[in-house]
Design a protein around this motif. Structure first.
Motif, PDB file in Angstrom:
ATOM      1  N   TRP A  55     -34.755 -75.172 -13.803  1.00  0.00           N
ATOM      2  CA  TRP A  55     -34.112 -75.895 -12.789  1.00  0.00           C
ATOM      3  C   TRP A  55     -35.121 -76.696 -11.547  1.00  0.00           C
ATOM      4  CZ3 TRP A  55     -29.097 -76.024 -11.780  1.00  0.00           C
ATOM      5  CH2 TRP A  55     -27.823 -74.883 -12.203  1.00  0.00           C
ATOM      6  N   GLU A  56     -35.084 -77.609 -11.730  1.00  0.00           N
ATOM      7  CA  GLU A  56     -35.432 -78.978 -11.130  1.00  0.00           C
ATOM      8  C   GLU A  56     -35.948 -79.290 -10.267  1.00  0.00           C
ATOM      9  OE1 GLU A  56     -38.466 -83.122 -12.810  1.00  0.00           O
ATOM     10  OE2 GLU A  56     -37.162 -82.806 -13.712  1.00  0.00           O
ATOM     11  N   VAL A  57     -36.756 -79.290  -9.132  1.00  0.00           N
ATOM     12  CA  VAL A  57     -36.848 -80.002  -7.532  1.00  0.00           C
ATOM     13  C   VAL A  57     -37.295 -81.184  -7.554  1.00  0.00           C
ATOM     14  CG1 VAL A  57     -37.629 -78.815  -4.882  1.00  0.00           C
ATOM     15  CG2 VAL A  57     -38.051 -77.348  -7.101  1.00  0.00           C
ATOM     16  N   LEU A  58     -35.366 -81.754  -6.569  1.00  0.00           N
ATOM     17  CA  LEU A  58     -35.624 -83.095  -6.689  1.00  0.00           C
ATOM     18  C   LEU A  58     -35.692 -83.420  -4.986  1.00  0.00           C
ATOM     19  CD1 LEU A  58     -32.874 -84.100  -9.315  1.00  0.00           C
ATOM     20  CD2 LEU A  58     -35.498 -84.496  -9.458  1.00  0.00           C
ATOM     21  N   PRO A  59     -35.960 -84.486  -4.712  1.00  0.00           N
ATOM     22  CA  PRO A  59     -36.148 -84.637  -3.425  1.00  0.00           C
ATOM     23  C   PRO A  59     -34.508 -84.672  -2.708  1.00  0.00           C
ATOM     24  CG  PRO A  59     -37.064 -86.660  -4.684  1.00  0.00           C
ATOM     25  CD  PRO A  59     -36.345 -85.499  -6.159  1.00  0.00           C
ATOM     26  N   GLY A  60     -34.524 -84.645  -1.447  1.00  0.00           N
ATOM     27  CA  GLY A  60     -33.202 -84.692  -0.810  1.00  0.00           C
ATOM     28  C   GLY A  60     -32.703 -82.558  -1.087  1.00  0.00           C
ATOM     29  N   HIS A  61     -33.375 -82.278  -1.938  1.00  0.00           N
ATOM     30  CA  HIS A  61     -32.336 -80.606  -1.320  1.00  0.00           C
ATOM     31  C   HIS A  61     -31.861 -81.053  -2.788  1.00  0.00           C
ATOM     32  CE1 HIS A  61     -33.323 -79.972   3.117  1.00  0.00           C
ATOM     33  NE2 HIS A  61     -34.573 -80.091   2.417  1.00  0.00           N
ATOM     34  N   GLU A  62     -32.173 -81.603  -3.842  1.00  0.00           N
ATOM     35  CA  GLU A  62     -31.312 -81.581  -5.278  1.00  0.00           C
ATOM     36  C   GLU A  62     -32.138 -80.844  -6.208  1.00  0.00           C
ATOM     37  OE1 GLU A  62     -28.612 -83.131  -5.071  1.00  0.00           O
ATOM     38  OE2 GLU A  62     -28.070 -83.837  -3.292  1.00  0.00           O
ATOM     39  N   PHE A  63     -31.451 -79.896  -7.083  1.00  0.00           N
ATOM     40  CA  PHE A  63     -31.989 -79.776  -8.238  1.00  0.00           C
ATOM     41  C   PHE A  63     -30.901 -79.813  -9.314  1.00  0.00           C
ATOM     42  CE2 PHE A  63     -32.475 -77.172  -4.404  1.00  0.00           C
ATOM     43  CZ  PHE A  63     -34.208 -76.110  -4.443  1.00  0.00           C
ATOM     44  N   GLU A  64     -32.208 -80.242 -10.503  1.00  0.00           N
ATOM     45  CA  GLU A  64     -31.647 -80.882 -11.683  1.00  0.00           C
ATOM     46  C   GLU A  64     -31.116 -79.169 -12.913  1.00  0.00           C
ATOM     47  OE1 GLU A  64     -31.255 -84.218 -14.612  1.00  0.00           O
ATOM     48  OE2 GLU A  64     -32.757 -83.949 -12.882  1.00  0.00           O
ATOM     49  N   CYS A  65     -30.520 -79.285 -13.817  1.00  0.00           N
ATOM     50  CA  CYS A  65     -30.499 -77.933 -14.734  1.00  0.00           C
ATOM     51  C   CYS A  65     -31.718 -78.640 -15.417  1.00  0.00           C
ATOM     52  CB  CYS A  65     -29.868 -77.645 -14.874  1.00  0.00           C
ATOM     53  SG  CYS A  65     -30.119 -76.185 -16.356  1.00  0.00           S
ATOM     54  N   VAL A  66     -32.601 -78.226 -16.172  1.00  0.00           N
ATOM     55  CA  VAL A  66     -33.730 -79.318 -17.269  1.00  0.00           C
ATOM     56  C   VAL A  66     -33.212 -78.638 -18.610  1.00  0.00           C
ATOM     57  CG1 VAL A  66     -34.537 -80.235 -15.607  1.00  0.00           C
ATOM     58  CG2 VAL A  66     -35.681 -77.856 -16.176  1.00  0.00           C
ATOM     59  N   SER A  67     -32.789 -77.211 -18.639  1.00  0.00           N
ATOM     60  CA  SER A  67     -33.065 -76.321 -19.753  1.00  0.00           C
ATOM     61  C   SER A  67     -32.227 -75.228 -19.201  1.00  0.00           C
ATOM     62  CB  SER A  67     -34.639 -76.210 -20.090  1.00  0.00           C
ATOM     63  OG  SER A  67     -34.240 -75.582 -21.441  1.00  0.00           O
ATOM     64  N   VAL A  68     -31.535 -74.983 -20.931  1.00  0.00           N
ATOM     65  CA  VAL A  68     -31.465 -73.791 -20.674  1.00  0.00           C
ATOM     66  C   VAL A  68     -31.124 -72.453 -21.738  1.00  0.00           C
ATOM     67  CG1 VAL A  68     -28.242 -72.033 -20.914  1.00  0.00           C
ATOM     68  CG2 VAL A  68     -28.871 -74.375 -19.401  1.00  0.00           C
ATOM     69  N   LEU A  69     -31.935 -71.528 -21.458  1.00  0.00           N
ATOM     70  CA  LEU A  69     -32.162 -70.426 -22.802  1.00  0.00           C
ATOM     71  C   LEU A  69     -31.412 -69.766 -22.808  1.00  0.00           C
ATOM     72  CD1 LEU A  69     -35.888 -71.394 -21.181  1.00  0.00           C
ATOM     73  CD2 LEU A  69     -35.102 -72.924 -22.999  1.00  0.00           C
ATOM     74  N   ASN A  70     -30.791 -69.848 -24.628  1.00  0.00           N
ATOM     75  CA  ASN A  70     -30.312 -68.367 -25.340  1.00  0.00           C
ATOM     76  C   ASN A  70     -30.760 -67.722 -26.100  1.00  0.00           C
ATOM     77  OD1 ASN A  70     -27.780 -69.501 -23.563  1.00  0.00           O
ATOM     78  ND2 ASN A  70     -28.313 -71.307 -24.301  1.00  0.00           N
ATOM     79  N   GLY A  71     -31.847 -67.232 -26.113  1.00  0.00           N
ATOM     80  CA  GLY A  71     -32.577 -66.226 -26.617  1.00  0.00           C
ATOM     81  C   GLY A  71     -32.251 -65.608 -26.441  1.00  0.00           C
ATOM     82  N   HIS A  72     -31.762 -64.383 -25.353  1.00  0.00           N
ATOM     83  CA  HIS A  72     -31.811 -62.459 -25.288  1.00  0.00           C
ATOM     84  C   HIS A  72     -30.184 -62.757 -26.141  1.00  0.00           C
ATOM     85  CE1 HIS A  72     -35.186 -61.339 -23.981  1.00  0.00           C
ATOM     86  NE2 HIS A  72     -35.158 -62.777 -22.623  1.00  0.00           N
ATOM     87  N   THR A  73     -30.227 -61.202 -26.496  1.00  0.00           N
ATOM     88  CA  THR A  73     -28.852 -60.626 -26.878  1.00  0.00           C
ATOM     89  C   THR A  73     -28.021 -60.234 -26.374  1.00  0.00           C
ATOM     90  OG1 THR A  73     -29.716 -59.323 -27.725  1.00  0.00           O
ATOM     91  CG2 THR A  73     -29.929 -61.340 -29.535  1.00  0.00           C
ATOM     92  N   GLN A  74     -28.353 -59.825 -24.818  1.00  0.00           N
ATOM     93  CA  GLN A  74     -27.989 -59.152 -23.802  1.00  0.00           C
ATOM     94  C   GLN A  74     -28.436 -59.328 -22.684  1.00  0.00           C
ATOM     95  OE1 GLN A  74     -25.608 -56.688 -24.362  1.00  0.00           O
ATOM     96  NE2 GLN A  74     -25.763 -56.291 -26.473  1.00  0.00           N
ATOM     97  N   ASP A  75     -28.053 -58.629 -21.461  1.00  0.00           N
ATOM     98  CA  ASP A  75     -27.996 -59.499 -20.094  1.00  0.00           C
ATOM     99  C   ASP A  75     -29.478 -59.679 -19.793  1.00  0.00           C
ATOM    100  OD1 ASP A  75     -25.619 -58.205 -19.502  1.00  0.00           O
ATOM    101  OD2 ASP A  75     -26.275 -56.923 -17.988  1.00  0.00           O
ATOM    102  N   VAL A  76     -30.338 -60.555 -19.424  1.00  0.00           N
ATOM    103  CA  VAL A  76     -31.778 -60.880 -19.016  1.00  0.00           C
ATOM    104  C   VAL A  76     -31.272 -60.394 -17.527  1.00  0.00           C
ATOM    105  CG1 VAL A  76     -33.525 -62.833 -18.448  1.00  0.00           C
ATOM    106  CG2 VAL A  76     -30.936 -62.764 -19.971  1.00  0.00           C
ATOM    107  N   LYS A  77     -32.565 -59.095 -17.258  1.00  0.00           N
ATOM    108  CA  LYS A  77     -32.747 -58.789 -15.912  1.00  0.00           C
ATOM    109  C   LYS A  77     -33.757 -59.556 -14.908  1.00  0.00           C
ATOM    110  CE  LYS A  77     -30.270 -54.884 -17.752  1.00  0.00           C
ATOM    111  NZ  LYS A  77     -29.267 -54.196 -16.497  1.00  0.00           N
ATOM    112  N   MET A  78     -34.197 -60.040 -15.369  1.00  0.00           N
ATOM    113  CA  MET A  78     -35.490 -60.409 -14.636  1.00  0.00           C
ATOM    114  C   MET A  78     -36.817 -60.954 -14.954  1.00  0.00           C
ATOM    115  SD  MET A  78     -39.107 -58.383 -12.906  1.00  0.00           S
ATOM    116  CE  MET A  78     -40.153 -58.920 -11.369  1.00  0.00           C
TER     117      MET A  78
END
Length: 277
Positions: free
Chosen positions: A58-81
């Motif tokens: 997520w990218e931080v934008l002015p005015g408390h706005e956030f934009e998702c700039v990328s979704v990464l799908n490399g893992h095959t199970q739960d991502v823990k941390m």
């Protein structure tokens, strides 16, 4: 600003105003519970990960706005941390699939990719990787696992050049084994004193330090030794340990017993090391 991750599959955003935290926004997108959130060192990016196997940037934008700039799908199970490099926009994720992934931004835009996967079939953890932490300079990384080991990873690469193949040169340095009896849920590397703290399912907190033995020096290898073990640090699993960012003697821990404890290292460090809470 404070970000929180929840089992309701949302990310909460809080702002510290007038001596208190106020809830200002909620972000949706993950399909299942959000396991971890983390800010980069500049505070311009936030990452989140979920049971849905994805990592979002997520990218931080002015005015408390956030934009998702990328979704990464490399893992095959739960991502823990998730954990960011201490000074660079390099993100590390740990997963139920027994791997650690290193994510970097492409040099020509907002696209992110997996620069390296640490784990099977090469040298790595053989079960769920719960936690990760960088050292002060960001050239070493320690990870903890359900396989009862800590692994220290090292790189001699120029990490500032994201477009170079060298960005994927993390290598297994050493495995710290034989000290834990149950799952190691948390590990944290102090950027002030160099100590590695671990919290585990055996209710103990352990502290490790790089060994200065002549044997290690002669072999040209690097090893770590246990300098303190606190039995029954909590009355249930130790879920999280975290060193203070400014005071090298303070360590916080959280347990399944519903308690948060603050510990102080007392005496000369090391080797005369003791702890009180």
């Amino acid at each position: 600003m404070l970000a929180s991750a929840s089992f309701d599959a949302t990310i909460g955003m809080w702002e510290y105003v007038g001596g208190d935290f106020s809830f200002i926004a909620s972000f949706e997108g993950h399909e299942n519970e959000v396991k971890s959130v983390a800010w980069n060192s500049a505070g311009t990016l936030m990452a989140s990960c979920s049971r849905d196997k994805s990592v979002w940037i997520w990218e931080v934008l002015p005015g408390h706005e956030f934009e998702c700039v990328s979704v990464l799908n490399g893992h095959t199970q739960d991502v823990k941390m998730l954990v960011w490099h201490p000074s660079l926009d390099i993100l590390v994720s740990t997963s139920y699939d027994n791997t650690i992934k290193v994510w970097t931004e492409d040099g020509d835009g907002d696209d992110w990719h997996c620069a390296q996967t640490l784990g099977p079939p090469g040298r790595g953890h053989t079960s769920t990787v719960w936690s990760a932490s960088f050292n002060a300079t960001g050239d070493c990384l320690v990870t903890s696992s359900d396989d009862l080991t800590l692994i220290v990873w090292d790189t001699s690469a120029d990490l500032t050049n994201s477009g170079s193949d060298d960005s994927a040169k993390w290598k297994h340095l050493t495995t710290i084994s034989g000290y834990h009896d149950r799952t190691i849920f948390s590990v944290n590397w102090s950027r002030l004193n160099g100590f590695i703290a671990s919290g585990a399912g055996d209710d103990c907190i352990r502290i490790f330090v790089e060994s200065e033995s002549q044997e290690s020096a002669q072999e040209g290898s690097q090893s770590y030794e246990l300098v303190h073990k606190h039995e029954k640090a909590h009355t249930a699993d130790v879920n999280c340990v975290q060193w203070h960012p400014k005071d090298p003697r303070l360590l916080a821990s959280a347990g399944d017993d519903g308690v948060v404890k603050i510990w102080e290292l007392v005496g000369e460090l090391p080797p005369a090391l003791s702890a009180t809470s």
